[in-house]
Scaffold this motif. Structure first.
Motif, PDB file in Angstrom:
ATOM      1  N   MET A   1       0.431   4.793  44.990  1.00  0.00           N
ATOM      2  CA  MET A   1       0.236   6.055  44.294  1.00  0.00           C
ATOM      3  C   MET A   1       0.708   7.250  45.123  1.00  0.00           C
ATOM      4  SD  MET A   1      -3.520   5.186  42.649  1.00  0.00           S
ATOM      5  CE  MET A   1      -3.502   6.484  41.403  1.00  0.00           C
ATOM      6  N   VAL A   2       1.137   6.980  46.338  1.00  0.00           N
ATOM      7  CA  VAL A   2       1.724   8.054  47.153  1.00  0.00           C
ATOM      8  C   VAL A   2       3.158   8.240  46.691  1.00  0.00           C
ATOM      9  CG1 VAL A   2       2.321   8.817  49.468  1.00  0.00           C
ATOM     10  CG2 VAL A   2       0.213   7.523  49.093  1.00  0.00           C
TER      11      VAL A   2
ATOM     12  N   ALA B   1      -2.726  -1.685  38.213  1.00  0.00           N
ATOM     13  CA  ALA B   1      -1.990  -2.161  39.385  1.00  0.00           C
ATOM     14  C   ALA B   1      -1.824  -1.040  40.405  1.00  0.00           C
ATOM     15  CB  ALA B   1      -0.633  -2.698  38.970  1.00  0.00           C
ATOM     16  N   LEU B   2      -1.692   0.189  39.921  1.00  0.00           N
ATOM     17  CA  LEU B   2      -1.573   1.328  40.829  1.00  0.00           C
ATOM     18  C   LEU B   2      -2.869   1.568  41.572  1.00  0.00           C
ATOM     19  CD1 LEU B   2       0.479   3.955  38.779  1.00  0.00           C
ATOM     20  CD2 LEU B   2       1.225   2.691  40.799  1.00  0.00           C
ATOM     21  N   THR B   3      -3.983   1.657  40.847  1.00  0.00           N
ATOM     22  CA  THR B   3      -5.248   1.987  41.495  1.00  0.00           C
ATOM     23  C   THR B   3      -5.746   0.866  42.394  1.00  0.00           C
ATOM     24  OG1 THR B   3      -6.519   1.220  39.563  1.00  0.00           O
ATOM     25  CG2 THR B   3      -5.951   3.560  39.659  1.00  0.00           C
TER      26      THR B   3
ATOM     27  N   ILE C   1      -2.089  15.006  48.796  1.00  0.00           N
ATOM     28  CA  ILE C   1      -1.159  14.175  49.563  1.00  0.00           C
ATOM     29  C   ILE C   1       0.238  14.240  48.955  1.00  0.00           C
ATOM     30  CG2 ILE C   1      -0.583  11.795  50.180  1.00  0.00           C
ATOM     31  CD1 ILE C   1      -3.624  11.274  50.454  1.00  0.00           C
ATOM     32  N   ASN C   2       0.322  14.111  47.652  1.00  0.00           N
ATOM     33  CA  ASN C   2       1.626  14.065  46.994  1.00  0.00           C
ATOM     34  C   ASN C   2       2.323  15.421  46.930  1.00  0.00           C
ATOM     35  OD1 ASN C   2       1.707  11.289  46.521  1.00  0.00           O
ATOM     36  ND2 ASN C   2       0.595  11.464  44.583  1.00  0.00           N
ATOM     37  N   SER C   3       1.615  16.489  47.237  1.00  0.00           N
ATOM     38  CA  SER C   3       2.215  17.825  47.233  1.00  0.00           C
ATOM     39  C   SER C   3       2.842  18.195  48.568  1.00  0.00           C
ATOM     40  CB  SER C   3       1.161  18.882  46.853  1.00  0.00           C
ATOM     41  OG  SER C   3       0.723  18.713  45.520  1.00  0.00           O
ATOM     42  N   ALA C   4       2.677  17.369  49.580  1.00  0.00           N
ATOM     43  CA  ALA C   4       3.197  17.680  50.909  1.00  0.00           C
ATOM     44  C   ALA C   4       4.729  17.708  50.901  1.00  0.00           C
ATOM     45  CB  ALA C   4       2.709  16.651  51.927  1.00  0.00           C
TER      46      ALA C   4
END
Length: 281
Positions: A246-247, A238-240, A206-209
């Motif tokens: 996390m995006v 808090a992130l998870t 997702i983050n590589s898009a």
């Protein structure tokens, strides 16, 4: 159309928040946004690889099925994927494929051979493996791009909805799937929302898009939106606990599409501040 921004945080790099008075305005702006990304991708790469998700998101694609987009977009260059899918038959009511076909794909001239759905005859584990294999084959020939930073597939656009719990795709709060680094596609058998078995893109994919859009509407999303766009740090837990936080695109750009209800916990910035901090797509 009204644009607002929270003043309680420093805006994240390569991100933009668009706030709309109504769902109709989101539909209109989202169509133009997708059209622009498609046009740029086809011009630069010769292809447009888009990953969709299910749920209400499909209902926001309606403008693409109408003039001018149904005539002006180069649909022959579109390649369609799903960022997540339920492990059910394609004709099942819970199938993201079924929802998307009925609400979008059946109304536009995308080639059937360019639509990549999961193998609904396989186990959920095998379906995830097969889907990753398909994507790897397309990355080899660059129908889907590749990120130089992560070696992950670089989809031209990934469209995501967000749940009131902050989940995106089928990445749910505090789930071990959020920790995966090497897999492109994974599976879960314990979704907190039915049906329990699903496949999903992992966060590195997702983050590589090149472009990521997250759509959220309704007052029930307001708290998750506020937490997701905030830069306040309460540690990794808090992130998870809120996957949407996390995006964070590696090299691409993230755009939030929100109605006023979903954005109601954000404090408004002045128009000048907005223009200084963000550039129109």
């Amino acid at each position: 159309m009204e644009r607002e921004m929270t003043a309680s945080y420093e805006p994240k790099l390569n991100s933009e928040i668009r706030i709309f008075e109504s769902s109709d305005e989101i539909v209109t702006d989202l169509a133009e946004y997708i059209s622009q990304v498609s046009e740029i991708s086809v011009k630069e790469r010769g292809y447009f690889a888009i990953a969709l998700s299910g749920g209400p998101l499909v209902s926001f694609l309606g403008k693409l099925c109408e003039a001018p987009y149904n005539k002006t977009l180069d649909w022959s260059k579109w390649y369609v994927f799903w960022s997540d899918e339920r492990a059910v038959a394609k004709n099942h009511a819970d199938s993201n494929y079924k929802l998307t076909k009925e609400g979008f794909l059946s109304k536009v001239p995308i080639l059937s051979g360019h639509v990549y759905s999961i193998n609904d005859n396989a186990t959920v584990e095998d379906a995830a493996t097969d889907y990753e294999f398909d994507i790897r084959q397309l990355v080899k020939v660059r129908t889907v791009g590749v990120s130089e930073s992560t070696d992950c597939p670089k989809f031209d656009l990934i469209l995501l909805g967000m749940g009131s719990d902050g989940h995106v795709a089928s990445l749910f709060p505090n789930h071990q799937a959020l920790e995966l680094k090497d897999d492109w596609v994974t599976y879960i058998t314990d979704s907190p929302q039915p049906p329990p078995e699903r496949i999903t893109f992992t966060l590195p994919v997702i983050n590589s898009a090149s472009n990521i859009a997250i759509l959220a509407t309704g007052i029930d999303k307001a708290n998750a939106v506020h937490l997701a766009v905030s830069d306040s740090s309460d540690g990794p837990d808090a992130l998870t606990s809120l996957p949407a936080r996390m995006v964070q695109p590696t090299d691409g750009k993230l755009v939030w599409f929100l109605d006023k209800a979903a954005a109601s916990s954000l404090e408004a910035l002045s128009d000048d501040a907005y223009e200084q901090q963000h550039r129109e797509y």
